[in-house]
Scaffold this motif. Structure first.
Motif, PDB file in Angstrom:
ATOM      1  N   PRO A 263       0.829  -1.210   0.000  1.00 41.75           N
ATOM      2  CA  PRO A 263       0.000   0.000   0.000  1.00 41.75           C
ATOM      3  C   PRO A 263       0.864   1.260   0.000  1.00 41.75           C
ATOM      4  CG  PRO A 263      -0.823  -1.574   1.601  1.00 41.75           C
ATOM      5  CD  PRO A 263       0.467  -2.113   1.079  1.00 41.75           C
ATOM      6  N   ALA A 264       0.264   2.371  -0.376  1.00 46.50           N
ATOM      7  CA  ALA A 264       1.006   3.619  -0.557  1.00 46.50           C
ATOM      8  C   ALA A 264       1.725   4.049   0.708  1.00 46.50           C
ATOM      9  CB  ALA A 264       0.066   4.723  -1.025  1.00 46.50           C
ATOM     10  N   SER A 265       1.129   3.820   1.868  1.00 54.45           N
ATOM     11  CA  SER A 265       1.774   4.256   3.111  1.00 54.45           C
ATOM     12  C   SER A 265       3.084   3.507   3.341  1.00 54.45           C
ATOM     13  CB  SER A 265       0.825   4.031   4.288  1.00 54.45           C
ATOM     14  OG  SER A 265       0.507   2.650   4.388  1.00 54.45           O
ATOM     15  N   ARG A 266       3.188   2.275   2.870  1.00 53.37           N
ATOM     16  CA  ARG A 266       4.422   1.508   3.029  1.00 53.37           C
ATOM     17  C   ARG A 266       5.395   1.741   1.881  1.00 53.37           C
ATOM     18  NH1 ARG A 266       1.587  -4.099   4.313  1.00 53.37           N
ATOM     19  NH2 ARG A 266       0.340  -3.419   6.063  1.00 53.37           N
ATOM     20  N   ARG A 267       4.863   2.158   0.718  1.00 54.27           N
ATOM     21  CA  ARG A 267       5.720   2.388  -0.443  1.00 54.27           C
ATOM     22  C   ARG A 267       6.423   3.729  -0.383  1.00 54.27           C
ATOM     23  NH1 ARG A 267       2.621   2.870  -5.263  1.00 54.27           N
ATOM     24  NH2 ARG A 267       0.750   2.590  -4.059  1.00 54.27           N
ATOM     25  N   SER A 268       5.832   4.672   0.245  1.00 54.35           N
ATOM     26  CA  SER A 268       6.371   6.024   0.278  1.00 54.35           C
ATOM     27  C   SER A 268       7.740   6.014   0.947  1.00 54.35           C
ATOM     28  CB  SER A 268       5.418   6.942   1.035  1.00 54.35           C
ATOM     29  OG  SER A 268       5.944   8.236   1.081  1.00 54.35           O
ATOM     30  N   SER A 269       8.672   6.695   0.307  1.00 57.73           N
ATOM     31  CA  SER A 269      10.038   6.717   0.840  1.00 57.73           C
ATOM     32  C   SER A 269      10.124   7.598   2.082  1.00 57.73           C
ATOM     33  CB  SER A 269      10.998   7.223  -0.232  1.00 57.73           C
ATOM     34  OG  SER A 269      10.655   8.536  -0.589  1.00 57.73           O
TER      35      SER A 269
END
Length: 177
Positions: A154-160
C-alpha cells in the motif's frame, strides 16, 4: 443467421419444383442427393465431413425423398434430424459467454503498475481516479487487487518518506525561515 434463411428458401424452392413436376420427382431428387454426396465424397479421402452448405443441401433434398428411399443417402435419418435441431438451436439461442466480468487488459495492468511505481505516494483510489481522468473506467478494488497480485505494498508503506523524516524536514525548513 444467413444459413438458416438459405436453408428454408432452398427447401421451399425444391418443394415447389417437386409439386410442379410430380412425375418421377422422387427419382430426380434422389439423383440430386446422390450427385451432391458424390461431390462431397470426391473432396475427401477418409470419413466424409460435411460443410454447413453441404448439410443444408442434403437435408433439404432428403426431406423431399420418401422414407423408403432414405437408405440411399450416406447419412442416417438421425443425423439429418440432428442437423435440423442444431439449425434451430443456433437460431434461438444466444452465444455462450463465460461467467463473471471480463479480465482487465494487459495494457491497463501495465499502466496501473507504472503509475504505482512512479508515484509511491498514490494509493489505489488515487490511481483509480487518475485512470478515470484518462477515460479508463475501472473499479478501485480491481486496482487494489492488481497491485496486491504484483506484490506492491500500500502507498503508506511504499512512500520513501516516513512521518519521522517528514517532521524532521519540516523542522529544518522552519529553522531556516
Amino acid at each position: 443467421m444467413t444459413i438458416p434463411c438459405f436453408y428454408w428458401l432452398l427447401r421451399y424452392l425444391l418443394g415447389l419444383s417437386v409439386l410442379r413436376c410430380r412425375s418421377d420427382a422422387a427419382i430426380e431428387i434422389e439423383i440430386l442427393v446422390l450427385r451432391h454426396e458424390l461431390a462431397v465424397l470426391r473432396r475427401q479421402v477418409t470419413r466424409p465431413s460435411c460443410r454447413p452448405a453441404d448439410r443444408m443441401v442434403i437435408a433439404a433434398l432428403a426431406r423431399m425423398l420418401p422414407r423408403d428411399r432414405w437408405g440411399s443417402v450416406f447419412v442416417r435419418p438421425e443425423t439429418i434430424r440432428r442437423w435440423h435441431r442444431s439449425l434451430l438451436a443456433r437460431r434461438w439461442t444466444y452465444p455462450h459467454r463465460l461467467p463473471g466480468r471480463p479480465a482487465t487488459s494487459a495494457d491497463v495492468r501495465a499502466l496501473i503498475l507504472r503509475l504505482a511505481g512512479e508515484n509511491p505516494g498514490w494509493g489505489y483510489r488515487r490511481i483509480q481516479g487518475e485512470l478515470a481522468g484518462l477515460g479508463i473506467w475501472i473499479a478501485a478494488s480491481t486496482v487494489w487487487s492488481i497491485l496486491r497480485q504484483a506484490g506492491i505494498d500500500p502507498a503508506s508503506r511504499r512512500s520513501s518518506e516516513r512521518w519521522r523524516e517528514f517532521l524532521r524536514a519540516q523542522a529544518k525548513r522552519d529553522r531556516r525561515l
